[in-house]
Scaffold this active site. Structure first.
Site, PDB file in Angstrom:
ATOM      1  N   ASP A 166       3.057  -2.635  13.059  1.00 38.10           N
ATOM      2  CA  ASP A 166       1.779  -2.348  13.207  1.00 38.10           C
ATOM      3  C   ASP A 166       0.692  -3.440  13.593  1.00 38.10           C
ATOM      4  OD1 ASP A 166       2.048   0.183  11.889  1.00 38.10           O
ATOM      5  OD2 ASP A 166       2.149  -0.668   9.922  1.00 38.10           O
TER       6      ASP A 166
ATOM      7  N   LEU B  41       0.549  -1.116  -0.061  1.00 39.97           N
ATOM      8  CA  LEU B  41       0.039   0.094  -0.085  1.00 39.97           C
ATOM      9  C   LEU B  41       0.977   1.134   0.038  1.00 39.97           C
ATOM     10  CD1 LEU B  41      -2.374  -1.263   2.780  1.00 39.97           C
ATOM     11  CD2 LEU B  41      -2.905  -0.918   0.531  1.00 39.97           C
TER      12      LEU B  41
ATOM     13  N   HIS C 257      -0.031   7.522  10.174  1.00 40.63           N
ATOM     14  CA  HIS C 257      -0.204   6.869  11.632  1.00 40.63           C
ATOM     15  C   HIS C 257       0.533   7.980  12.383  1.00 40.63           C
ATOM     16  CE1 HIS C 257       0.540   2.668   9.801  1.00 40.63           C
ATOM     17  NE2 HIS C 257      -0.727   2.748  10.248  1.00 40.63           N
TER      18      HIS C 257
ATOM     19  N   ARG D   6      -6.994   3.969  10.152  1.00 38.81           N
ATOM     20  CA  ARG D   6      -6.441   2.607  10.101  1.00 38.81           C
ATOM     21  C   ARG D   6      -6.746   2.117  11.564  1.00 38.81           C
ATOM     22  NH1 ARG D   6      -2.242   0.739   6.928  1.00 38.81           N
ATOM     23  NH2 ARG D   6      -2.501   2.005   4.911  1.00 38.81           N
TER      24      ARG D   6
ATOM     25  N   ARG E 146      -3.833  -6.076   5.269  1.00 38.07           N
ATOM     26  CA  ARG E 146      -2.988  -6.423   6.088  1.00 38.07           C
ATOM     27  C   ARG E 146      -3.439  -7.346   7.376  1.00 38.07           C
ATOM     28  NH1 ARG E 146       0.979  -1.846   7.707  1.00 38.07           N
ATOM     29  NH2 ARG E 146       2.168  -3.991   8.216  1.00 38.07           N
TER      30      ARG E 146
ATOM     31  N   CYS F 283       8.467   1.378  11.805  1.00 38.58           N
ATOM     32  CA  CYS F 283       7.478   0.321  11.319  1.00 38.58           C
ATOM     33  C   CYS F 283       8.030  -0.820  11.212  1.00 38.58           C
ATOM     34  CB  CYS F 283       6.733   0.816  10.084  1.00 38.58           C
ATOM     35  SG  CYS F 283       6.549   2.670   9.771  1.00 38.58           S
TER      36      CYS F 283
HETATM   37  C1  CIR Z   1       0.710   0.621   4.968  1.00 33.12           C
HETATM   38  O1  CIR Z   1       0.293   1.288   4.024  1.00 33.12           O
HETATM   39  O2  CIR Z   1       0.308   0.017   5.803  1.00 33.12           O
HETATM   40  C2  CIR Z   1       2.221   0.349   4.917  1.00 33.12           C
HETATM   41  N1  CIR Z   1       2.631   0.236   3.274  1.00 33.12           N
HETATM   42  C3  CIR Z   1       3.156   1.074   5.554  1.00 33.12           C
HETATM   43  C4  CIR Z   1       3.122   0.885   7.106  1.00 33.12           C
HETATM   44  C5  CIR Z   1       3.808   1.896   7.518  1.00 33.12           C
HETATM   45  N2  CIR Z   1       3.539   1.682   9.071  1.00 33.12           N
HETATM   46  C6  CIR Z   1       3.915   2.644   9.840  1.00 33.12           C
HETATM   47  O3  CIR Z   1       4.009   3.662   9.729  1.00 33.12           O
HETATM   48  N3  CIR Z   1       3.820   2.421  11.295  1.00 33.12           N
END
Ligand code: CIR
Length: 253
Positions: A66, A18, A161, A131, A85, A248
């Site tokens: 996450d 994503l 986030h 989210r 996810r 992350c």
């Molecule tokens: C997402 O959109 O879920 C992933 N491409 C990126 C997640 C990044 N996670 C975070 O900032 N804790």
């Protein structure tokens, strides 16, 4: 102090992760090298790093932060707000069973991604985002209270986030940019203001006295060093292309 970290090597499918970044697809070979250096940086900070193999089924599964919130007393498995996810949680739960006796789980309709949760001692700030919803935050706060911890919510307006824009560096120091500079909930911290043109570097991580920052943000590096920290830069340009930051990429506990 942390003693352990869990990371997951990115899979080739990361190119389908994503993103809203408009920075083009990540270069997989480069991402692997960067991930290796990230692991090395965690080890330099004294952590024993558990490296999980790529999971091609889930393009974003390298962003392990996450899917679980780890505290001193319990682990809380989240329920990611991004449908693609959700399946990532089962594998992390299995790994955490080897480290935690108490494991709680966020249940639907609650959604939470722990990139929205910032630990400050025994208190946890939870960002309400696209989210993480109010029901998810309510469940997390109830679990935290069960173990003598506490939580409170912060609303987000612009970023993915909570920790995209703010990082607690211990000793009362909060690295922050954009919308977080003026949040009432954070005004009692000593705020280290990340300049807008380096906002990506607000996602830095304190690990046992060292601050890991993304490479290429000299003003933020200087700001953190001026506050008395040793800085270790890690190049995470390929993960940035998927909206991912330094924090992350690991679970630290
Ligand atoms: C997402 O959109 O879920 C992933 N491409 C990126 C997640 C990044 N996670 C975070 O900032 N804790």
């Amino acid at each position: 102090m942390f003693t352990h970290a869990i990371v997951r090597t990115p899979g080739k499918s990361m190119v389908n992760g994503l993103t809203t970044a408009h920075l083009g697809p990540p270069d997989y070979a480069k991402a692997l090298l960067q991930h290796g250096d990230y692991i090395q940086a965690l080890e330099e900070c004294g952590l024993d790093v558990v490296v999980l193999p790529p999971d091609e089924r889930f393009p974003d599964s390298t962003f392990v932060e996450d899917v679980a919130l780890l505290t001193k007393h319990c682990a809380i498995i989240t329920n990611p707000g991004a449908p693609s996810r959700r399946g990532e949680t089962a594998a992390i739960k299995k790994v955490l069973l080897g480290f935690y006796e108490k494991i709680e789980e966020v249940q639907p309709p609650g959604t939470v991604e722990a990139g929205d949760i910032m630990m400050v001692g025994t208190h946890f700030f939870i960002g309400l985002s696209e989210r993480t919803n109010e029901e998810g935050a309510r469940q997390v706060i109830a679990y935290l209270e069960k173990y003598g911890l506490s939580g409170s919510v912060v609303s987000l307006e612009k970023v993915l986030h909570l920790k995209t824009g703010v990082a607690y560096l211990e000793n009362d120091n909060l690295l922050a940019c954009g919308e977080f500079l003026t949040k009432e909930a954070f005004q009692h911290f000593n705020i280290l203001e990340v300049p807008e043109d380096e906002s990506y570097a607000a996602n830095s991580v304190w690990v046992n006295g060292v601050v890991l920052t993304p490479s290429g943000y000299p003003k933020t590096r200087a700001l953190i060093e001026a506050a008395g920290y040793t800085v270790r830069e890690v190049d995470v340009s390929e993960f940035r292309k998927l909206d991912g930051g330094l924090s992350c990429l690991s679970l630290r506990f």
